[in-house]
Design an enzyme around this catalytic site. Sequence first.
Site, PDB file in Angstrom:
ATOM      1  N   THR A 176      54.309  32.933   7.613  1.00  0.00           N
ATOM      2  CA  THR A 176      52.985  32.323   7.762  1.00  0.00           C
ATOM      3  C   THR A 176      53.176  30.982   8.454  1.00  0.00           C
ATOM      4  O   THR A 176      54.186  30.332   8.253  1.00  0.00           O
ATOM      5  CB  THR A 176      52.384  32.132   6.358  1.00  0.00           C
ATOM      6  OG1 THR A 176      51.976  33.393   5.876  1.00  0.00           O
ATOM      7  CG2 THR A 176      51.205  31.172   6.343  1.00  0.00           C
ATOM      8  N   ASP A 207      45.888  33.254   0.215  1.00  0.00           N
ATOM      9  CA  ASP A 207      45.472  31.858   0.015  1.00  0.00           C
ATOM     10  C   ASP A 207      45.174  31.129   1.328  1.00  0.00           C
ATOM     11  O   ASP A 207      44.384  30.182   1.346  1.00  0.00           O
ATOM     12  CB  ASP A 207      46.578  31.082  -0.721  1.00  0.00           C
ATOM     13  CG  ASP A 207      47.882  31.071   0.068  1.00  0.00           C
ATOM     14  OD1 ASP A 207      48.295  32.140   0.568  1.00  0.00           O
ATOM     15  OD2 ASP A 207      48.488  29.995   0.211  1.00  0.00           O
ATOM     16  N   THR A 227      52.453  27.844   2.192  1.00  0.00           N
ATOM     17  CA  THR A 227      53.007  29.169   2.443  1.00  0.00           C
ATOM     18  C   THR A 227      53.689  29.642   1.168  1.00  0.00           C
ATOM     19  O   THR A 227      54.350  28.866   0.484  1.00  0.00           O
ATOM     20  CB  THR A 227      54.014  29.175   3.600  1.00  0.00           C
ATOM     21  OG1 THR A 227      54.629  30.479   3.657  1.00  0.00           O
ATOM     22  CG2 THR A 227      55.097  28.137   3.434  1.00  0.00           C
ATOM     23  N   GLY A 228      53.504  30.901   0.830  1.00  0.00           N
ATOM     24  CA  GLY A 228      54.120  31.419  -0.393  1.00  0.00           C
ATOM     25  C   GLY A 228      53.304  32.566  -0.940  1.00  0.00           C
ATOM     26  O   GLY A 228      52.495  33.162  -0.226  1.00  0.00           O
ATOM     27  N   GLY A 230      50.594  34.235  -2.095  1.00  0.00           N
ATOM     28  CA  GLY A 230      49.191  33.859  -1.994  1.00  0.00           C
ATOM     29  C   GLY A 230      48.388  33.977  -3.280  1.00  0.00           C
ATOM     30  O   GLY A 230      47.602  33.084  -3.611  1.00  0.00           O
TER      31      GLY A 230
HETATM   32  N1  ASP Z   1      50.578  32.814   1.681  1.00  0.00           N
HETATM   33  C1  ASP Z   1      50.513  33.956   2.525  1.00  0.00           C
HETATM   34  C2  ASP Z   1      49.689  35.027   1.857  1.00  0.00           C
HETATM   35  O1  ASP Z   1      49.824  35.223   0.675  1.00  0.00           O
HETATM   36  C3  ASP Z   1      51.833  34.551   2.862  1.00  0.00           C
HETATM   37  C4  ASP Z   1      52.919  33.612   3.332  1.00  0.00           C
HETATM   38  O2  ASP Z   1      52.851  32.415   3.118  1.00  0.00           O
HETATM   39  O3  ASP Z   1      53.887  34.077   3.964  1.00  0.00           O
HETATM   40  O4  ASP Z   1      48.949  35.698   2.540  1.00  0.00           O
END
Ligand code: ASP
Length: 311
Positions: A176, A207, A227-228, A230
């Site tokens: 992301t 998120d 990022t993480g 979500g």
């Molecule tokens: N936060 C993003 C989601 O959950 C994914 C990511 O950060 O890689 O869609």
Amino acid sequence: MYTIAIHGGAGAVTRQTIAADDDPKFRAGLKAALQAASNILKHDGSALDAVEAAVKCLEDNPLFNAGKGAVYTKKGVHELDAAIMDGKNLQAGAIAGVRNVKNPVSFAKVVMEKSGHVLLSGKGANDYALKMKIEMESDDYFYTKQRYDQWLQVRHTDFYHLDHIVEEIPERKFGTVGAVVMDNSGSLAAATSTGGMINKQFGRIGDSPLIGAGTYANNQTCAISCTGHGELFIRAVAAYDVSCLMEYKNLSLHEAMQKVVNEKLKNMHAEGGMIGADAKGNLSFVFNAQGMHRGSIDAKGVEYVALYGDE
Ligand code: ASP
């Protein structure tokens, strides 16, 4: 004076999981995004235009899980989420679950500026994109071999994961993308864009496009892009929580981000991280994963690009 911080996803980013010849490609991608934002800011452009430019550059890069490099859903298509927020007036725009939009962050900006709404999703968002003559691409444009191969390995299973924490996938790609900026007038903006989680359920929204969860900007406090995992970042209202800790508890940007990422999110077993900027010229990167693709240009003009936890 201006500052820029960007990310290209956090997770199992280590010297073992990133192929040696991909390492310089990630760094070059991050540098290009910093330059795109810097080109706007050095000519007195706005924080809003700068975060859009940085995120657009990362969306066009197939290495990152946004725009061209987005992961596949369970149905084998791409559904894109993005948000942008202007800290000067708390205006925000976001799109969720859209298909075939080349640059979701730019579409989110159009939603903010023209639609009178904050968040458009699914078919309604796609119809609006057509009406506003947003640049579209065919499904083929979004095909990348690595993402497709990743999806082939998990498509028959019931689980969906962040692409970077699926241990079973040998060639994991991360990413992301997001940007936070303070411009020469001291104004803040934040933007985030993603393909979400690999093999995600049709209609799943993470998120990133949710104001306050994955993206937030307020000139009184900070600009944040996350990022993480979500689902957990949504439940933690992660980005806005940093702002609240600054506003109501007088924590510094870095202290507030530490509290949210390394205490609150960690206690929820939420892997990930965030980037932040405040209106005093401070920048911060905090992640509780092994690494995070990240870069910045600080108030003194010093450029920094890193991938791993120890850089
Ligand atoms: N936060 C993003 C989601 O959950 C994914 C990511 O950060 O890689 O869609």
